[in-house]
Design a protein around this motif. Structure first.
Motif, PDB file in Angstrom:
ATOM      1  N   THR A 210       5.172   0.357   7.145  1.00 31.34           N
ATOM      2  CA  THR A 210       6.513   0.143   7.717  1.00 31.34           C
ATOM      3  C   THR A 210       6.482  -0.112   9.225  1.00 31.34           C
ATOM      4  N   SER A 211       5.283   0.009   9.823  1.00 26.85           N
ATOM      5  CA  SER A 211       5.214  -0.103  11.286  1.00 26.85           C
ATOM      6  C   SER A 211       4.799  -1.499  11.761  1.00 26.85           C
ATOM      7  N   VAL A 212       4.464  -2.385  10.828  1.00 23.88           N
ATOM      8  CA  VAL A 212       4.040  -3.724  11.253  1.00 23.88           C
ATOM      9  C   VAL A 212       4.925  -4.792  10.606  1.00 23.88           C
ATOM     10  N   GLU A 213       5.019  -5.937  11.312  1.00 25.70           N
ATOM     11  CA  GLU A 213       5.758  -7.086  10.780  1.00 25.70           C
ATOM     12  C   GLU A 213       5.072  -7.603   9.521  1.00 25.70           C
ATOM     13  N   PRO A 214       5.762  -8.141   8.574  1.00 19.84           N
ATOM     14  CA  PRO A 214       7.214  -8.278   8.497  1.00 19.84           C
ATOM     15  C   PRO A 214       7.899  -7.053   7.879  1.00 19.84           C
ATOM     16  N   PHE A 215       7.105  -5.960   7.654  1.00 25.01           N
ATOM     17  CA  PHE A 215       7.646  -4.835   6.898  1.00 25.01           C
ATOM     18  C   PHE A 215       8.458  -3.849   7.739  1.00 25.01           C
ATOM     19  N   THR A 216       8.631  -4.161   9.022  1.00 26.98           N
ATOM     20  CA  THR A 216       9.570  -3.357   9.807  1.00 26.98           C
ATOM     21  C   THR A 216      10.997  -3.644   9.333  1.00 26.98           C
ATOM     22  N   ASP A 217      11.175  -4.772   8.666  1.00 25.64           N
ATOM     23  CA  ASP A 217      12.469  -5.156   8.106  1.00 25.64           C
ATOM     24  C   ASP A 217      12.601  -4.550   6.706  1.00 25.64           C
ATOM     25  N   ILE A 218      13.561  -3.672   6.546  1.00 25.01           N
ATOM     26  CA  ILE A 218      13.709  -2.973   5.246  1.00 25.01           C
ATOM     27  C   ILE A 218      13.970  -3.942   4.096  1.00 25.01           C
ATOM     28  N   LYS A 219      14.615  -5.077   4.405  1.00 30.32           N
ATOM     29  CA  LYS A 219      14.892  -6.048   3.331  1.00 30.32           C
ATOM     30  C   LYS A 219      13.584  -6.636   2.797  1.00 30.32           C
ATOM     31  N   VAL A 220      12.629  -6.863   3.687  1.00 28.53           N
ATOM     32  CA  VAL A 220      11.331  -7.399   3.243  1.00 28.53           C
ATOM     33  C   VAL A 220      10.602  -6.348   2.404  1.00 28.53           C
ATOM     34  N   ARG A 221      10.700  -5.090   2.823  1.00 24.93           N
ATOM     35  CA  ARG A 221      10.058  -4.011   2.049  1.00 24.93           C
ATOM     36  C   ARG A 221      10.681  -3.917   0.665  1.00 24.93           C
ATOM     37  N   GLU A 222      12.006  -3.949   0.636  1.00 27.27           N
ATOM     38  CA  GLU A 222      12.714  -3.841  -0.650  1.00 27.27           C
ATOM     39  C   GLU A 222      12.337  -5.024  -1.552  1.00 27.27           C
ATOM     40  N   ALA A 223      12.324  -6.225  -0.955  1.00 30.14           N
ATOM     41  CA  ALA A 223      11.979  -7.424  -1.732  1.00 30.14           C
ATOM     42  C   ALA A 223      10.570  -7.299  -2.294  1.00 30.14           C
ATOM     43  N   THR A 224       9.648  -6.798  -1.483  1.00 28.86           N
ATOM     44  CA  THR A 224       8.256  -6.663  -1.918  1.00 28.86           C
ATOM     45  C   THR A 224       8.155  -5.649  -3.060  1.00 28.86           C
ATOM     46  N   ALA A 225       8.869  -4.541  -2.890  1.00 29.23           N
ATOM     47  CA  ALA A 225       8.816  -3.500  -3.924  1.00 29.23           C
ATOM     48  C   ALA A 225       9.356  -4.014  -5.257  1.00 29.23           C
ATOM     49  N   PHE A 226      10.410  -4.822  -5.198  1.00 30.54           N
ATOM     50  CA  PHE A 226      11.005  -5.326  -6.449  1.00 30.54           C
ATOM     51  C   PHE A 226      10.261  -6.534  -7.009  1.00 30.54           C
ATOM     52  N   ALA A 227       9.239  -7.002  -6.291  1.00 29.71           N
ATOM     53  CA  ALA A 227       8.456  -8.146  -6.788  1.00 29.71           C
ATOM     54  C   ALA A 227       7.310  -7.718  -7.693  1.00 29.71           C
ATOM     55  N   VAL A 228       7.040  -6.420  -7.717  1.00 29.00           N
ATOM     56  CA  VAL A 228       5.923  -5.933  -8.526  1.00 29.00           C
ATOM     57  C   VAL A 228       6.396  -5.697  -9.968  1.00 29.00           C
ATOM     58  N   ASN A 229       5.750  -6.392 -10.881  1.00 36.06           N
ATOM     59  CA  ASN A 229       6.140  -6.303 -12.288  1.00 36.06           C
ATOM     60  C   ASN A 229       5.307  -5.226 -12.978  1.00 36.06           C
ATOM     61  N   GLN A 230       5.843  -4.024 -12.998  1.00 37.60           N
ATOM     62  CA  GLN A 230       5.101  -2.883 -13.533  1.00 37.60           C
ATOM     63  C   GLN A 230       4.804  -3.030 -15.029  1.00 37.60           C
ATOM     64  N   LYS A 231       5.784  -3.575 -15.755  1.00 39.21           N
ATOM     65  CA  LYS A 231       5.588  -3.690 -17.217  1.00 39.21           C
ATOM     66  C   LYS A 231       4.459  -4.660 -17.544  1.00 39.21           C
ATOM     67  N   GLU A 232       4.393  -5.738 -16.770  1.00 39.35           N
ATOM     68  CA  GLU A 232       3.328  -6.727 -17.000  1.00 39.35           C
ATOM     69  C   GLU A 232       1.961  -6.086 -16.735  1.00 39.35           C
ATOM     70  N   ILE A 233       1.892  -5.297 -15.674  1.00 40.78           N
ATOM     71  CA  ILE A 233       0.621  -4.627 -15.332  1.00 40.78           C
ATOM     72  C   ILE A 233       0.229  -3.647 -16.437  1.00 40.78           C
ATOM     73  N   LEU A 234       1.205  -2.882 -16.901  1.00 35.48           N
ATOM     74  CA  LEU A 234       0.936  -1.913 -17.975  1.00 35.48           C
ATOM     75  C   LEU A 234       0.390  -2.612 -19.217  1.00 35.48           C
ATOM     76  N   ALA A 235       1.005  -3.738 -19.558  1.00 38.03           N
ATOM     77  CA  ALA A 235       0.598  -4.432 -20.786  1.00 38.03           C
ATOM     78  C   ALA A 235      -0.734  -5.163 -20.603  1.00 38.03           C
ATOM     79  N   SER A 236      -0.864  -5.888 -19.498  1.00 40.19           N
ATOM     80  CA  SER A 236      -2.047  -6.746 -19.373  1.00 40.19           C
ATOM     81  C   SER A 236      -3.286  -6.000 -18.905  1.00 40.19           C
TER      82      SER A 236
END
Lengths: 522, 310
Positions: free
Chosen positions: A277-303
């Motif tokens: 959270t201390s370095v760009e671009p992740f100082t922006d909470i929207k970028v952090r949120e977007a990154t977190a929601f980009a991870v497809n946990q179900k796909e990882i579990l299955a594959s």
């Protein structure tokens, strides 16, 4: 002549039977991967202990998979209403392997041994210990600590025999380890094997075990095999009777193998992706949120994991009450939300699909440690991030040095990590500002989080209050997206035909409560 | 001969000092430290500082090196930080296993290598020569990690002739020894073959042939004896190499030994133990080279005269 022949055959048969019986009373368990390399069985000074520890030593209390606590050396306990005193009644007749009695004086000696040790934090809240009578001991607290029972149930809170402990010094746990457990340590060779022989006097098992007497096997050998393939092949060929921790990679192979049986039970591990959270671009909470929601946990579990285990959508393993957060705080794959957030943050798709802002491409560093599972996982996450317009450049770093790299507070941006813990205080460990770098790899430093942390860690008087406070703290951390949850592995063990397993695995893993019930197969 | 041996031994002292410095610096400059394995995640910065001071890790590197070297010179390898045992004891417990494995591998690779080299030279350019040398070369190019797993799958899982891993019986030595030995076989076979072919072309061989000695008598009693000189050099180098090369093989076969110990110590960044193990391996290489030189000098008087005169 005929009689002699018959006699010889009978003798041979008896010898074979005796040999078979002797073999049936011995078993070889194999530990692999992270269970390998525990350097000592000294519970007070060790930072890493293995499965055999709880067979050599007992604890005051043990914890079951449902997070409930049960007496092992303690028969009962009671906290004062203000949480400033805890009184434990001890079981009578308990003796150490060297014949010394276990009593209230032992506990009064034991707790102060932690002062200045590697595990001092476990008794930090205890002011002093009073031996009320032979079988009653009272803990006087510096401040209320509703987490006391959890700490007491830890493997690091196994109780050693005082005289041997003091006489052996640093050699305790290496050359000798004397406890009250169902097995005595016969031989220990670091990184190779531990040989245990049954404590025939054992009669004080925790209520979690069906067997309340001595263990079923006369001798147990715990072999340490670092190479997972070798460990599996030992089990497959009958060279070992039980594989204590089956690597997730091997689950499909073991499931398909008729020569071995597999038992899976809820895990205590969580795989996640810290976001710096201390370095760009992740100082922006929207970028952090977007990154977190980009991870497809179900796909990882299955594959990657063949459906074994569960997706993670908070920072805590599901069996913890503090993991039961409101739905709006849960982080589950939502690519449209991720894309929308990137747009709002000013990151627009470039000609090759990678997002751009002010002429700068959305390229980030993604770290992980070496190991097949981490390497595969990091590649999948890289592809998933690319799908929403983020280019992640992978660095694989030696497991022995990656934490030192984090500690330098470098410019890492994303990482794939895992932790193994069964208490909500892991949120404090990994997100408290004072631990920025490592273990706070997210470099998370938020005033509101610090306030909630202080309440959860220091102001909770009862267990229920602590659960409520940690839930609130956990929810707040989730709302700031300093990480993306990924996966919760199952715990699994595999065993061969010479072993009869109990119907249920009791405790938080394969500990003495279950191992007392493992028997030779008929 | 004694003068030659003393001279060669004296030459090892500066090499040893240089090696010890390189080992120490490499071990300490690699990221990570043993505190990762001594300090719980929840420990305070004060506790961390106490640990660092306790093991002298707060001192400048050269000071740490000086202290360690002084101890080593006095025969003390120090105590392992994470394993909490004297390094010398840990090495002493593991060294016999490495020596047994290395010795068996050396015997195998030397025997098979020399026999194959002699046969290949005797049937030079024949189908036998090409097939056997090609096969051996292929075996030596397989990564030992992979070859070890193949060995286990074939001879432990499929045929059930040997145990998968461990060191609990004599037959557990066979597969790891073969895995290491195959790597050296090709080298020894090739050196033997090349030396045999070169010596077979010399004048004295033609004289022996003219005297009517049989082909095999010339090959085995006269040509091979001289061809063994370069093989001795290789064997000397192999002694140290085999101990070091056993690292991955010991790991795969879950055998005790210097290799397994080194891997565990490296993972834990247990500085004194890593330094002790690496020093032992370096000493093995140096002594192996020395033994090779001495053996060569014993077989070839010209060499010791040349070295002794210098």
């Amino acid at each position: 002549m005929k009689t002699m022949l018959k006699g010889s055959m009978l003798a041979l048969g008896l010898t074979a039977l005796a040999a078979t019986t002797a073999l049936a009373q011995e078993a070889t368990f194999v530990m692999t991967a992270r269970l390998v390399g525990a350097p000592t069985y000294n519970p007070i000074k060790a930072t890493k202990l293995n499965t055999a520890t709880t067979l050599i030593f007992d604890r005051l209390v043990v914890q079951d998979a449902d997070q409930s606590f049960h007496g092992q050396l303690a028969s009962s306990w009671e906290a004062s209403p203000d949480g400033m005193q805890w009184t434990f009644k001890l079981k009578p007749g308990v003796k150490f392997h060297n014949g010394e009695p276990f009593n209230a004086k032992t506990v009064a000696w034991w707790v102060p041994q932690f002062k200045g040790s590697e595990n001092a934090f476990t008794v930090e809240a205890i002011e002093r210990v009073e031996a009320v009578d032979d079988l009653t001991v009272r803990f006087h607290m510096k401040h209320p600590d509703p987490n006391l029972l959890f700490n007491l149930a830890s493997s690091f809170m196994c109780i050693p025999e005082p005289k041997a402990y003091e006489a052996l010094g640093d050699k305790f746990g290496v050359t000798e380890a004397i406890g009250t457990g169902p097995y005595r340590m016969q031989q220990f060779s670091v990184g190779q094997q531990t040989v245990l022989v049954r404590n025939d006097d054992y009669a004080w098992a925790a209520g979690l075990s069906t067997n309340q007497g001595p263990a079923k096997f006369k001798k147990l050998t715990f072999r340490e095999i670092g190479e997972e393939s070798t460990a599996y092949l030992e089990l497959k060929t009958g060279g070992a009777d039980l594989l204590v921790n089956v690597p997730t990679d091997f689950l499909p192979r073991i499931q398909a193998d008729k020569a071995v049986k597999l038992v899976t039970f809820p895990g205590n591990e969580l795989v996640y992706m810290p976001i710096n959270t201390s370095v760009e671009p992740f100082t922006d909470i929207k970028v952090r949120e977007a990154t977190a929601f980009a991870v497809n946990q179900k796909e990882i579990l299955a594959s990657l994991y063949g459906g074994n285990g569960a997706v993670a959508d908070t920072f805590l393993i599901s069996s913890l009450k503090e993991a039961q957060v409101e739905p709006k705080f849960r982080i589950a794959y939502d690519p449209e939300r991720a894309k929308k957030l990137f747009e709002e943050a000013g990151w627009k798709p470039g000609p090759d699909g990678i997002r751009v802002k002010d002429g700068k491409r959305l390229t980030v560093k993604l770290w992980t440690q070496n190991g097949t599972e981490f390497k595969r996982l990091v590649e999948i996450v890289q592809a998933q991030l690319k799908a929403v317009g983020m280019q992640a450049e992978i660095s694989i770093i030696d497991a022995g040095s990656i934490n030192a790299q984090y500690r330098k507070k470098t410019d890492h941006q994303l990482a794939i990590r895992a932790y193994q813990w069964t208490n909500a205080d892991i949120v404090d460990w990994f997100f408290a500002a004072k631990r920025a770098g490592y273990p706070n790899v997210s470099m998370f430093n938020d005033p509101e989080a610090e306030r909630l942390n202080d309440i959860a860690m220091n102001k909770s008087k009862t267990w229920d209050e602590r659960v409520a406070n940690f839930t609130r703290y956990h929810e707040y951390v989730l709302s700031q997206y300093p990480f993306a949850p990924i996966y919760q592995p199952v715990q699994s063990l595999a065993y061969g035909k010479r072993i009869a397993m109990p119907d249920k695995i009791r405790g938080m893993g394969l500990y003495s409560s279950t191992m007392l019930d493992i028997a030779p197969a008929n | 001969m004694l003068r030659f041996a003393i001279r060669r031994l004296a030459m090892l002292v500066p090499v040893f000092l240089a090696v010890s410095l390189v080992i120490f610096m490499i071990v300490h400059l690699v990221p990570g430290d043993p505190l990762e394995h001594l300090i719980q995640v929840g420990s305070s910065p004060e506790q961390q500082a106490q640990m660092i001071a306790r093991y002298g890790l707060d001192q400048p590197l050269l000071v740490q090196y000086g202290r360690w070297l002084a101890k080593v010179a006095g025969g003390d390898l120090g105590d392992a930080i994470v394993m909490r045992q004297p390094v010398a004891r840990l090495i002493a417990e593991n060294l016999p296993h490495s020596l047994a494995l290395g010795g068996a591998a050396l015997v195998f690779s030397t025997t098979v290598g020399i026999v194959t080299g002699v046969l290949a030279a005797s049937f030079r350019d024949s189908l036998f020569d090409r097939v056997v040398m090609g096969f051996i070369l292929l075996g030596s190019t397989l990564p030992s990690f992979w070859l070890a797993l193949l060995m286990i799958l074939a001879f432990a899982v499929q045929f059930e002739w040997f145990p998968v891993s461990g060191a609990r019986s004599w037959d557990a030595l066979v597969l790891p020894a073969l895995t290491i030995g195959i790597g050296g076989t090709a080298l020894i076979a090739r050196v033997t073959r090349a030396a045999m072919i070169e010596i077979a072309g010399r004048d004295f061989v033609r004289v022996l042939q003219a005297k009517g000695l049989s082909f095999w008598r010339i090959q085995l009693r006269h040509v091979l004896q001289q061809a063994l000189l370069p093989v001795m050099t290789i064997l000397g180098l192999r002694i140290g190499w085999i101990l070091g090369g056993a690292v991955t093989v010991e790991y795969v076969f879950a055998r005790p030994g210097l290799g397994s110990l080194l891997i565990t110590a490296l993972g834990q960044r247990d500085y004194p133990l890593v330094q002790g193990c690496l020093l032992m391996l370096a000493i093995a290489v140096m002594l192996g080279t020395l033994l090779g030189d001495l053996a060569q000098a014993a077989l070839d008087p010209r060499l010791r005269e040349t070295m002794g005169a210098r």
